[in-house]
Design a protein around this motif. Structure first.
Motif, PDB file in Angstrom:
ATOM      1  N   THR A  81       0.854  -1.182   0.000  1.00  0.00           N
ATOM      2  CA  THR A  81       0.000   0.000   0.000  1.00  0.00           C
ATOM      3  C   THR A  81       0.886   1.226   0.000  1.00  0.00           C
ATOM      4  O   THR A  81       2.110   1.121  -0.030  1.00  0.00           O
ATOM      5  CB  THR A  81      -0.967   0.000   1.211  1.00  0.00           C
ATOM      6  N   PHE A  82       0.280   2.408   0.000  1.00  0.00           N
ATOM      7  CA  PHE A  82       1.008   3.657   0.164  1.00  0.00           C
ATOM      8  C   PHE A  82       0.828   4.122   1.596  1.00  0.00           C
ATOM      9  O   PHE A  82      -0.260   4.014   2.164  1.00  0.00           O
ATOM     10  CB  PHE A  82       0.495   4.744  -0.779  1.00  0.00           C
ATOM     11  N   ALA A  83       1.878   4.660   2.175  1.00  0.00           N
ATOM     12  CA  ALA A  83       1.810   5.245   3.509  1.00  0.00           C
ATOM     13  C   ALA A  83       2.135   6.726   3.371  1.00  0.00           C
ATOM     14  O   ALA A  83       2.824   7.135   2.455  1.00  0.00           O
ATOM     15  CB  ALA A  83       2.812   4.561   4.439  1.00  0.00           C
ATOM     16  N   GLY A 132      13.999   2.663   0.632  1.00  0.00           N
ATOM     17  CA  GLY A 132      13.284   2.114   1.775  1.00  0.00           C
ATOM     18  C   GLY A 132      14.236   1.465   2.752  1.00  0.00           C
ATOM     19  O   GLY A 132      15.449   1.371   2.515  1.00  0.00           O
ATOM     20  N   PHE A 133      13.676   1.031   3.867  1.00  0.00           N
ATOM     21  CA  PHE A 133      14.447   0.308   4.880  1.00  0.00           C
ATOM     22  C   PHE A 133      13.674  -0.952   5.239  1.00  0.00           C
ATOM     23  O   PHE A 133      12.467  -0.903   5.478  1.00  0.00           O
ATOM     24  CB  PHE A 133      14.677   1.168   6.126  1.00  0.00           C
ATOM     25  N   THR A 183       8.984  -3.541   4.576  1.00  0.00           N
ATOM     26  CA  THR A 183       9.763  -2.460   3.985  1.00  0.00           C
ATOM     27  C   THR A 183       9.049  -1.142   4.226  1.00  0.00           C
ATOM     28  O   THR A 183       7.909  -0.957   3.807  1.00  0.00           O
ATOM     29  CB  THR A 183       9.953  -2.659   2.468  1.00  0.00           C
ATOM     30  N   VAL A 184       9.722  -0.251   4.917  1.00  0.00           N
ATOM     31  CA  VAL A 184       9.215   1.088   5.184  1.00  0.00           C
ATOM     32  C   VAL A 184       9.744   2.000   4.093  1.00  0.00           C
ATOM     33  O   VAL A 184      10.959   2.133   3.937  1.00  0.00           O
ATOM     34  CB  VAL A 184       9.704   1.601   6.560  1.00  0.00           C
ATOM     35  N   GLY A 185       8.848   2.622   3.342  1.00  0.00           N
ATOM     36  CA  GLY A 185       9.275   3.567   2.327  1.00  0.00           C
ATOM     37  C   GLY A 185       9.824   4.835   2.951  1.00  0.00           C
ATOM     38  O   GLY A 185       9.244   5.370   3.896  1.00  0.00           O
ATOM     39  N   ILE A 186      10.942   5.304   2.428  1.00  0.00           N
ATOM     40  CA  ILE A 186      11.564   6.528   2.940  1.00  0.00           C
ATOM     41  C   ILE A 186      11.323   7.687   1.980  1.00  0.00           C
ATOM     42  O   ILE A 186      11.166   8.818   2.390  1.00  0.00           O
ATOM     43  CB  ILE A 186      13.076   6.314   3.148  1.00  0.00           C
ATOM     44  N   SER A 187      11.273   7.397   0.690  1.00  0.00           N
ATOM     45  CA  SER A 187      11.156   8.469  -0.298  1.00  0.00           C
ATOM     46  C   SER A 187       9.747   8.543  -0.879  1.00  0.00           C
ATOM     47  O   SER A 187       9.010   7.560  -0.925  1.00  0.00           O
ATOM     48  CB  SER A 187      12.173   8.263  -1.414  1.00  0.00           C
ATOM     49  N   ASP A 227       3.123  14.143   3.924  1.00  0.00           N
ATOM     50  CA  ASP A 227       1.865  13.810   3.254  1.00  0.00           C
ATOM     51  C   ASP A 227       2.055  13.119   1.911  1.00  0.00           C
ATOM     52  O   ASP A 227       1.083  12.735   1.274  1.00  0.00           O
ATOM     53  CB  ASP A 227       1.029  15.074   3.050  1.00  0.00           C
ATOM     54  N   SER A 228       3.290  12.950   1.460  1.00  0.00           N
ATOM     55  CA  SER A 228       3.539  12.327   0.159  1.00  0.00           C
ATOM     56  C   SER A 228       3.426  10.800   0.266  1.00  0.00           C
ATOM     57  O   SER A 228       3.660  10.226   1.323  1.00  0.00           O
ATOM     58  CB  SER A 228       4.925  12.721  -0.352  1.00  0.00           C
ATOM     59  N   PRO A 229       3.068  10.129  -0.847  1.00  0.00           N
ATOM     60  CA  PRO A 229       2.943   8.664  -0.812  1.00  0.00           C
ATOM     61  C   PRO A 229       4.303   7.984  -0.760  1.00  0.00           C
ATOM     62  O   PRO A 229       5.225   8.364  -1.475  1.00  0.00           O
ATOM     63  CB  PRO A 229       2.224   8.348  -2.129  1.00  0.00           C
ATOM     64  N   LYS A 230       4.406   6.996   0.115  1.00  0.00           N
ATOM     65  CA  LYS A 230       5.620   6.186   0.241  1.00  0.00           C
ATOM     66  C   LYS A 230       5.204   4.717   0.204  1.00  0.00           C
ATOM     67  O   LYS A 230       4.162   4.358   0.728  1.00  0.00           O
ATOM     68  CB  LYS A 230       6.342   6.506   1.549  1.00  0.00           C
TER      69      LYS A 230
END
Length: 189
Positions: A34-36, A135-136, A155-159, A174-177
């Motif tokens: 999903t997007f976070a 990501g990490f 996996t945590v999105g960073i960018s 507020d951006s999608p990661k």
């Protein structure tokens, strides 16, 4: 910055040349993606898959470095816009893998992803997304045998994955990661 990069390369080269054992393998499994991000709290998950190869390079008895190359299907269902965003990446994670016991492992490390394709409701949307993703990863695994193992990873999105640059912290927040939960089956040769 140049000194840090050269130092990291020197450390990795030393670790690889002194590695006790290197094993190669293949892996594949399911993704729940999903997007976070602040404005994407209502994004729904999509089910995808990942497949690829890896090397397990033992540095010391209980520690290995595990670089991987994976094809991964990711994305999200955005109910408020009534669209499905389906993104395909070539992901390259580099993990530090610690053996708690011979069977149980934990792992963590950074990842870079290269966007291969993007579709929004079946239409090409690659121009709307950034070509790289950072990501990490963190997770764990269980070795059934010396060759066969199962792994669970988040996996945590960073960018920001959207193709715009955030002007401040609130816009970045507020951006999608990308947010990826993965279950894998791996076989080492």
């Amino acid at each position: 910055m140049k000194k840090i990069i050269l130092s990291a390369i020197a450390i990795m080269a030393f670790a690889f040349t002194n590695a006790q054992e290197t094993r190669f393998g293949v892996k594949g499994g399911l993704n729940l993606t999903t997007f976070a991000g602040g404005n994407y709290w209502d994004a729904k998950s999509l089910v995808g898959f990942h497949v690829g190869g890896f090397a397990e390079i033992k540095v010391i008895e209980r520690l290995a470095i595990q670089p991987e190359v994976l094809f991964s299907t990711q994305g999200a269902k955005l109910d408020d816009l009534d669209v499905n965003s389906k993104l395909n990446y070539i992901n390259v994670p580099v993990l530090a893998k610690f053996f708690i016991t011979k069977q149980w492992t934990v792992e963590a490390g950074p990842q870079i992803g290269f966007l291969v394709s993007a579709k929004v409701d079946g239409e090409d949307a690659k121009d709307a997304y950034k070509s790289t993703d950072f990501g990490f990863n963190f997770g764990g695994g269980y070795n059934f045998t010396d060759n066969l193992s199962v792994n669970i990873r988040y996996t945590v999105g960073i960018s920001n994955v959207a193709d715009y640059n955030a002007q401040d912290f609130d816009e970045y927040f507020d951006s999608p990661k990308n947010s990826v939960f993965a279950l894998s089956l791996a076989y080492k040769f």
